[in-house]
Design an enzyme around this catalytic site. Structure first.
Site, short mmCIF file in Angstrom:
data_model
loop_
_atom_site.label_atom_id
_atom_site.label_comp_id
_atom_site.label_asym_id
_atom_site.label_seq_id
_atom_site.Cartn_x
_atom_site.Cartn_y
_atom_site.Cartn_z
N GLU A 67 -2.58 -10.92 6.92
CA GLU A 67 -1.90 -11.22 5.64
C GLU A 67 -0.80 -12.26 5.87
OE1 GLU A 67 -3.65 -10.18 3.34
OE2 GLU A 67 -4.67 -8.59 4.43
N GLU B 243 -10.65 -16.86 3.89
CA GLU B 243 -10.92 -15.59 4.59
C GLU B 243 -11.52 -15.80 5.98
OE1 GLU B 243 -9.38 -13.24 3.76
OE2 GLU B 243 -9.01 -13.42 1.61
N1 B3K Z 1 -7.34 -11.31 0.00
C1 B3K Z 1 -7.36 -9.87 0.01
C2 B3K Z 1 -8.62 -9.28 -0.50
C3 B3K Z 1 -8.73 -9.24 -1.97
C4 B3K Z 1 -9.94 -8.47 -2.39
C5 B3K Z 1 -10.17 -8.53 -3.86
N2 B3K Z 1 -11.24 -7.68 -4.25
C6 B3K Z 1 -7.08 -9.33 1.35
C7 B3K Z 1 -7.35 -10.22 2.50
O1 B3K Z 1 -8.45 -10.64 2.77
O2 B3K Z 1 -6.41 -10.58 3.16
ZN ZN Z 2 -7.81 -12.23 3.92
#
Ligand code: B3K
Ligand code: ZN
Length: 879
Positions: free
Chosen positions: A304, A326
């Site tokens: 994060e 991602e």
């Molecule tokens: N970006 C979020 C995931 C969001 C999911 C939405 N259904 C966490 C992550 O990949 O860091």
């Molecule tokens: Zn992520």
């Protein structure tokens, strides 16, 4: 068989159109009440399209519109239209301020998307499309706005009021309410918006950036959890340092906040300056969390944090680009963890996860490219393909370019796109431009689904003293993509001589230190290496240099050799795994065949003897492949036979080396410590215990006693839980007392109780189904808490002999629970439904039962868009 009719619009990647308006500024004012929250929004619109538009649709979902004004004028009926999914402004002027007031019901929001009230707190989750459940807005990632947010709430229930950015002012108001105003100086898309209000304690620390700025670090948790944030805080600081050192990226706000909650749909969320986390990835103490929980915290906290640059500062143009943030961020967090711990063990774990989740996805009806072409519910595309395979693609670019060049590409990417919403194409273009490289062929990895099969064969020429290696690739068809082109596959390799040393590479490719990367671009290519006085054994795909299935023509002897001598930790592990899989498949096909043939026995013996080996790596080498992984290697998964064969092998290895296991069990006992060596020792020791308990020999009863002792006396959760799981899942052990004891001890710790639920649901015994029915009505079970639901249903679906019971009882039961969950939390229901999609992998009777379960779900009234899409893609079009 009926299939669900397409209920929702399918969004196509090619249909992307830039927005006709931008909203550079948004001012929100929320009066928080669990039942009725009011949201006032001022949106500053500016047309960016060249000519006026007749209709400007805004997204809005589950909103009660209370008032609507444009530039202080109430909108007339002919100036807007309310629709099912929002609000359409008719003939809007070039610039204007839209003022809306809406009402929401956070306590009734069990979908946990948008603004919800759970466990006494107000929380938000806006990715991917939750913001439209808070107010009317252009809810798309290519609209970046500066947010000013004012929160109002009763001080007594919500002493803490948080939103993104900096707190500018606070004050009291009538009737015990108070307010706080937050401003985020960085323009951001709606999916990164967050706010939190509740009664939370805070753990504070500070971080000084490389350029000398002080950042306040704050972790918000329930009062009684403040002592359990050490690992989270420490991981955060290490991640911040690592991003400075490895990528030259500093944090950009004065404050970094993390909030932990028990009610969350996934692991965590990277909202700008205000991450919201599933408590599972924040809270840990030696008494409540296992070593793998600690590692999970380290990697999710880092993930994060890394999003602040890869995702937030440079964000996405549209959701088809999801892997841009991602895949890249998973790669970054994997590398961070590899630098913090043992690189080899980290890589083995990462590949294990890829194979457990992504390979099956890529081989089934839900297969999709890393950059998908179409979706109906984007939340269904937060998949192992987008995340884990996406990370593998970045890793291959890293391998192809080299470390320094990769960094140059990243620098250019940030330089070109900071503050913008961009595409995967932009990323690749930056990598190319920074290095004068052409990655055009590589783009196919993003558009083509399916796992390539890489076939390797080779021969040594004793006359020429040369070795010729031939590689061949083929990608199986996937839904919607019947023909496949070759993809560029980087194959890191070495040639090992009979003493296990690397031979210098010359000929086709040079590699003075004996290692090189071959690039297979065609369907088939050969390479000849010269000056090799002795025969060699190739070590291919070292470090798992590409996400492919490698089928090599080496015999057992060569595999056994590599299992003992390969100096690449991943390949050494891979070789012994291959030996085990091969032996197990033979025993599955014929139950009279021993699953412990001589070559596997010898390799196991040599690893057991090698006390100098890092214990974590040794434990990896000695861990048997999972039932699912063995099943993956078969055309029809033989559920019971796999379970039996694997159990027998565990028993045989237990009995055969009982003495050595026993010595390990005793020698590795030590008071609790948290360093890598201690973690590895615990892992190996608990593996020893599991083999001893599995073995049929005299030791079994004595070991059960040891396990009971370990359970009772452990000074940490890793050891306690390992013993608990062995005892609960032991076929001849009455688990009632220990279950009761565990529950009594830990009932105040939701994360520990999740383990209690999931271990029971994952117990491979016929009566488990019945027990799980009981678990679902246990007072501690709560359909609204995803962790709890996942503990039980996820545990059940990961229990092969029970979930896949031949009579179909597991499927019918499971589908019934998914049906129920869909009314409460569609996102979690859709995710949990995916194991049913793999029906083609089973025998006719099971296929029929799995399809019946899917059809039952398809016929459900008020089926969510989330679940509808998973089912529709899982069932055959018509038959
Ligand atoms: N970006 C979020 C995931 C969001 C999911 C939405 N259904 C966490 C992550 O990949 O860091
Ligand atoms: Zn992520």
């Amino acid at each position: 068989m009926s299939t669900p009719s397409p209920q929702a619009m399918v969004i196509q990647r090619g249909d992307y159109r830039a927005p006709s308006y931008q909203i550079p500024e948004i001012i929100l004012d929320l009066r928080l009440d669990p039942e009725n929250t009011e949201v006032l929004a001022h949106l500053h619109f500016r047309r960016v399209a060249a000519s006026p538009v007749a209709e400007l649709p805004l997204n809005g979902e589950a909103l009660e519109l209370l008032s609507l004004q444009r530039d202080d004028q109430v909108l007339a009926e002919h100036e807007y239209r309310l629709t099912e999914d929002g609000l359409v402004l008719l003939n809007p002027p070039e610039t204007f301020v839209l003022k809306t007031k809406v009402r929401l019901h956070p306590a009734a929001n069990t979908a946990l998307s948008g603004l919800y009230h759970a466990g006494g707190q107000f929380l938000t989750q806006c990715e991917a499309e939750g913001f439209r459940r808070i107010t009317y807005m252009l809810d798309r990632p290519d609209c970046l706005a500066r947010f000013t947010v004012t929160l109002h709430a009763p001080q007594k229930h919500c002493p803490v009021l948080l939103a993104n950015g900096n707190c500018m002012a606070m004050g009291r108001e009538a009737e015990g309410w108070h307010w706080a105003r937050w401003e985020d100086p960085f323009p951001k898309p709606t999916y990164l918006f967050a706010m939190v209000a509740g009664d939370l304690a805070v753990v504070r620390d500070r971080y000084r950036t490389a350029s000398g700025r002080d950042v306040a670090l704050e972790i918000y948790v329930a009062e009684r959890d403040t002592a359990a944030c050490v690992q989270a805080m420490d991981s955060l600081k290490r991640a911040m340092r690592w991003d400075e050192e490895v990528y030259g990226r500093e944090y950009d706000l004065d404050r970094y906040m993390i909030v932990a909650t028990d009610s969350f749909n996934m692991g965590a969320m990277e909202n700008k300056g205000l991450n919201i986390f599933n408590a599972k990835y924040v809270l840990a103490s030696p008494e409540t969390a296992t070593d793998s929980d600690y590692q999970g915290i380290e990697s999710v906290i880092a993930h994060e944090y890394f999003h602040n640059w890869t995702g937030n500062r440079v964000t996405l143009r549209d959701w088809f680009q999801l892997s841009l943030k991602e895949g890249l961020t998973v790669f970054r967090d994997q590398e961070f963890s590899a630098d913090q711990n043992s690189r080899g063990v980290q890589r083995i774990g990462d590949v294990r996860r890829l194979r457990a989740a992504q390979f099956p996805e890529d081989a089934g009806p839900l297969a999709h490219p890393v950059r998908p072409e179409a979706y109906s519910e984007i939340n269904n595309f937060y998949t192992a393909t987008v995340y884990e395979k996406g990370a593998e693609l970045i890793r291959m670019i890293h391998t192809l370019l080299g470390k320094t060049q990769f960094r140059q590409g990243m620098d250019l990417y940030f330089q070109r796109h900071d503050g913008h919403a961009v595409t995967i194409e932009d990323f690749l273009a930056a990598m190319e431009a920074a290095n004068q490289r052409d990655l055009s062929g590589f783009r196919r990895w993003y558009s083509q689904a399916g796992t390539p099969v890489l076939r390797a064969s080779g021969s040594y020429d004793p006359v020429q003293h040369s070795y010729t290696l031939t590689l061949h690739q083929e990608t199986p068809a996937t839904p919607g993509q019947s023909t496949k082109e070759p993809v560029p596959i980087p194959v890191r390799m070495a040639l090992l001589n009979t003493q296990g040393q690397r031979a210098p590479l010359s000929g086709a490719i040079e590699g003075p230190d004996g290692e090189a990367v071959l690039l297979l671009e065609q369907r088939e290519q050969s390479w000849t290496f010269v000056n090799l006085p002795d025969p060699v054994i190739p070590s291919l795909l070292r470090g798992f240099s590409a996400p492919v299935r490698l089928e090599s023509a080496w015999d057992d002897e060569a595999c056994g050799f590599l299992a003992c001598y390969d100096d690449d930790p991943f390949n050494r592990w891979e070789s012994i795994q291959n030996l085990a899989v091969k032996a197990l498949l033979a025993a599955v096909a014929d139950s009279s065949v021993t699953p412990l043939p001589a070559v596997l026995r010898d390799a196991t013996a040599s690893i057991l003897r090698d006390d100098a080996l890092d214990p974590a790596f040794r434990a990896e080498l000695l861990t048997l492949p999972s039932e699912d992984y063995i099943g993956e290697q078969m055309s029809v998964v033989a559920v019971e036979a796999i379970h039996r064969a694997r159990d027998t092998l565990r028993q045989d290895i237990g009995a055969r080396f009982a003495e050595k296991w026993m010595a390990l069990y005793h020698d590795l006992a030590a008071p609790y410590q948290r360093d890598g060596l201690a973690i590895g020792r615990r892992r190996l020791r608990n593996l020893a215990l599991s083999h001893l308990i599995a073995s049929d020999g005299d030791s079994r009863e004595a070991m059960a006693l040891h396990a009971r002792q370990q359970y009772a006396q452990a000074d940490n959760m890793t050891d306690r839980l390992a013993a608990f799981q062995l005892l609960v899942q032991h076929p001849h052990h009455d688990a009632k007392d220990i279950l009761l004891d565990f529950y009594r001890k830990w009932h105040g710790y939701p994360l520990v109780i999740d383990k209690w639920f999931s271990i029971q649901a994952a117990t491979p015994r016929p009566e488990t189904l019945h027990q799980v029915e009981h678990l679902l009505v246990h007072p501690a079970f709560d359909w609204r808490v995803p962790n709890r639901v996942r503990a039980v249903l996820g545990g059940f679906a990961a229990n092969p002999t029970v979930f896949h019971a031949a009579d179909g009882s597991g499927y019918a039961f499971y589908a019934e629970q998914i049906r129920r969950l869909d009314d409460i939390n569609p996102q979690t229901a859709a995710r949990l439904a995916t194991p049913l999609s793999r029906w083609r992998r089973y025998d006719a009777q099971r296929q029929q039962a799995m399809r019946a379960a899917l059809t039952m779900l398809a016929d459900k009234a008020k089926l969510s868009r989330d679940l509808a899409e998973v089912i529709q893609r899982s069932l055959p079009v018509k038959d």
